[in-house]
Design a protein around this motif. Structure first.
Motif, mmCIF file in Angstrom:
data_model
loop_
_atom_site.group_PDB
_atom_site.id
_atom_site.type_symbol
_atom_site.label_atom_id
_atom_site.label_comp_id
_atom_site.label_asym_id
_atom_site.label_seq_id
_atom_site.Cartn_x
_atom_site.Cartn_y
_atom_site.Cartn_z
ATOM 1 N N UNK A 2 81.242 -121.622 -26.660
ATOM 2 C CA UNK A 2 81.794 -120.527 -25.876
ATOM 3 C C UNK A 2 83.134 -120.058 -26.395
ATOM 4 N N UNK A 3 83.969 -120.992 -26.816
ATOM 5 C CA UNK A 3 85.305 -120.643 -27.280
ATOM 6 C C UNK A 3 85.273 -119.816 -28.555
ATOM 7 N N UNK A 4 84.436 -120.198 -29.518
ATOM 8 C CA UNK A 4 84.449 -119.500 -30.807
ATOM 9 C C UNK A 4 83.617 -118.220 -30.802
ATOM 10 N N UNK A 5 82.708 -118.071 -29.840
ATOM 11 C CA UNK A 5 81.832 -116.901 -29.839
ATOM 12 C C UNK A 5 82.624 -115.607 -29.833
ATOM 13 N N UNK A 6 83.601 -115.491 -28.948
ATOM 14 C CA UNK A 6 84.396 -114.266 -28.898
ATOM 15 C C UNK A 6 85.697 -114.403 -29.665
ATOM 16 N N UNK A 7 86.375 -115.542 -29.535
ATOM 17 C CA UNK A 7 87.696 -115.683 -30.156
ATOM 18 C C UNK A 7 87.635 -115.524 -31.675
ATOM 19 N N UNK A 34 88.809 -116.734 -24.449
ATOM 20 C CA UNK A 34 88.426 -116.501 -25.832
ATOM 21 C C UNK A 34 88.684 -115.071 -26.265
ATOM 22 N N UNK A 35 88.444 -114.126 -25.362
ATOM 23 C CA UNK A 35 88.655 -112.713 -25.689
ATOM 24 C C UNK A 35 90.130 -112.407 -25.927
ATOM 25 N N UNK A 36 90.996 -112.942 -25.070
ATOM 26 C CA UNK A 36 92.438 -112.736 -25.246
ATOM 27 C C UNK A 36 92.923 -113.377 -26.545
ATOM 28 N N UNK A 37 92.413 -114.576 -26.838
ATOM 29 C CA UNK A 37 92.787 -115.271 -28.066
ATOM 30 C C UNK A 37 92.371 -114.468 -29.292
ATOM 31 N N UNK A 38 91.213 -113.824 -29.225
ATOM 32 C CA UNK A 38 90.727 -113.015 -30.344
ATOM 33 C C UNK A 38 91.709 -111.898 -30.680
ATOM 34 N N UNK A 39 92.188 -111.185 -29.664
ATOM 35 C CA UNK A 39 93.123 -110.082 -29.898
ATOM 36 C C UNK A 39 94.420 -110.573 -30.533
ATOM 37 N N UNK A 40 94.893 -111.734 -30.095
ATOM 38 C CA UNK A 40 96.135 -112.279 -30.639
ATOM 39 C C UNK A 40 95.929 -112.753 -32.078
ATOM 40 N N UNK A 41 94.831 -113.481 -32.316
ATOM 41 C CA UNK A 41 94.531 -113.938 -33.679
ATOM 42 C C UNK A 41 94.328 -112.763 -34.626
ATOM 43 N N UNK A 42 93.595 -111.761 -34.165
ATOM 44 C CA UNK A 42 93.342 -110.588 -35.002
ATOM 45 C C UNK A 42 94.647 -109.895 -35.373
ATOM 46 N N UNK A 43 95.571 -109.841 -34.420
ATOM 47 C CA UNK A 43 96.857 -109.216 -34.687
ATOM 48 C C UNK A 43 97.593 -109.890 -35.831
ATOM 49 N N UNK A 44 97.579 -111.205 -35.840
ATOM 50 C CA UNK A 44 98.302 -111.944 -36.865
ATOM 51 C C UNK A 44 97.529 -112.073 -38.182
#
Length: 451
Positions: free
Chosen positions: A227-232, A76-86
């Motif tokens: 769990x998935x959405x908490x950080x992502x 979820x944390x890695x996904x957050x950084x990628x989503x935030x980038x876009x």
């Protein structure tokens, strides 16, 4: 080993002292003069989250059932950084803001700015306290100092570093600490792999442990989604990310650093997970803290030194970033309204004062007896259920307004708090708070569309 660790801590403090010379204004202190190149920006984003919950928390959770148990961290944390980038990097960089709270003032006005800022500040105390607790556990293991004294040592190292050097000190030390982190976990991985007979050790890990899909039942699905959405999603409206994006020297650097840090985070964070699975299934060793106990009991002093240096680096980098984030919000969005003054000189004074206040409050919380997991988990949820929809919709939906923003913050947070702490449904509370946060934003913005 002890002298090496003390020398390493003194080096970090020295960087903080040096970084003070680079600071001429409050913007320099909070955003490193918006001059970070791609390397420093990427490493700062990576090191911000690669902390105690990554190495100590996720490695314990993965043993309970595999990768599906750590969907929040690191996936979820890695996904957050990628989503935030876009999704957010380019729009917010173009706004030229100092803090994340500034976005809410520009978009919704000062009242919503204060409400959102207070939510953000509250969300960081548990995260900072968790890093103090983790440092205390690590330093106690290394030195045999008491847990309380070990926490205090970590507190003073992080306080001095952050107080003196601000974002410049964090960026420079994050660069060093990221190198130490990557080297240490790779070193430990190959050490364990060699002891387990090489890459054949992977064959002993049950295939089910590689699955990222939960069992198809109500309990597992709710836990998985929460769990998935908490950080992502919940960490997208975060000051620590905002601060690193705005510290980059250009919009393009900010975008690329977020994407690179996301993939880098996922790649590096998987290494300790594989390491602990090999320890369990190939070497037949498992305790309450499998990774730390195995290295402490079954490796030589050199291996221990490398491991604990990397572990301390992960904790210290996260702690310093977590302290500066709410301090920036307090000094830029709250204190100027109380003292009715704002200039570059007062911003720098307020910022350092805020670092001290935030650090001390978090230290008190660190002695409260809560676990690392409990402290981090509560902190991660607050922004999801209160700030996600007013932030994202504020960027992409022209009808969003201050009534919808205020209502979504209050309704999302209160519904999560009641269902979690009064009703006792932890995971359902996360999902309900998130859904009501989005729905109330849309509903109240539509009903009061002229405001």
């Amino acid at each position: 080993m002890i002298w090496f660790i003390f020398g390493y801590l003194l080096l970090l403090i020295g960087i903080g002292v040096f970084s003070k010379k680079l600071i001429k204004s409050g913007r320099d202190y909070l955003l490193a003069g918006q001059s970070l190149p791609l390397s420093l920006s990427t490493f700062a984003l990576f090191a911000t989250w690669f902390g105690s919950e990554t190495i100590l928390g996720a490695t314990n959770e993965v043993l309970k059932g595999g990768f599906v148990k750590v969907i929040e961290e690191p996936f979820g944390a890695a996904l957050c950084l990628i989503l935030a980038g876009f999704l957010i990097v380019k729009p917010i960089y173009r706004m030229g803001l100092i803090t994340f709270g500034d976005f809410f003032r520009v978009k919704y006005g000062e009242k919503v700015e204060v409400l959102a800022t207070l939510m953000l500040i509250i969300s960081y105390f548990g995260w900072i306290a968790a890093q103090y607790v983790a440092f205390g556990l690590i330093f106690k293991t290394i030195t045999n100092f008491s847990f309380e004294v070990s926490i205090l040592i970590g507190f003073f190292v992080v306080l001095i570093l952050t107080y003196l050097g601000g974002m410049w000190a964090i960026a420079l030390t994050d660069f060093i600490q990221t190198i130490v982190i990557i080297f240490s976990i790779l070193f430990i991985f190959f050490e364990v792999l060699l002891l387990a007979g090489g890459f054949v050790a992977f064959e002993k890990i049950p295939p089910s442990y590689y699955s990222l899909i939960p069992d198809f039942n109500y309990k597992d699905i709710v836990m998985y989604l929460a769990g998935l959405i908490t950080i992502s999603l919940g960490s997208i409206p975060g000051q620590e990310l905002f601060q690193r994006y705005m510290s980059s020297k250009s919009e393009d650097v900010a975008f690329k650093s977020s994407i690179l840090a996301g993939f880098m985070y996922l790649t590096v964070a998987l290494i300790p997970l594989f390491t602990v699975l090999i320890i369990k299934f190939a070497l037949g060793f498992e305790t309450q803290n499998t990774l730390i106990d195995y290295i402490s009991l079954h490796t030589n002093d050199y291996v221990k030194t490398v491991f604990f240096a990397g572990l301390m680096s992960a904790v210290l980098s996260t702690a310093s970033a977590a302290i500066l984030a709410p301090s920036a919000l307090l000094s830029n969005n709250i204190l100027p309204k109380i003292f009715k003054t704002f200039s570059e000189s007062t911003l720098l004074t307020f910022s350092r004062f805020s670092v001290l206040i935030i650090s001390v409050i978090s230290l008190i919380l660190a002695f409260s007896g809560e676990s690392i997991y409990q402290l981090v988990a509560t902190s991660s949820i607050i922004t999801l259920v209160s700030l996600f929809s007013p932030f994202i919709l504020g960027i992409y939906w022209s009808k969003s307004n201050k009534v919808g923003a205020a209502a979504s913050i209050v309704i999302g947070f209160v519904s999560w708090f009641v269902v979690n702490f009064i009703v006792g449904l932890e995971y359902e509370a996360v999902l309900l708070g998130f859904v009501l946060n989005v729905l109330s934003m849309v509903f109240f913005s539509t009903i009061f569309k002229k405001i």
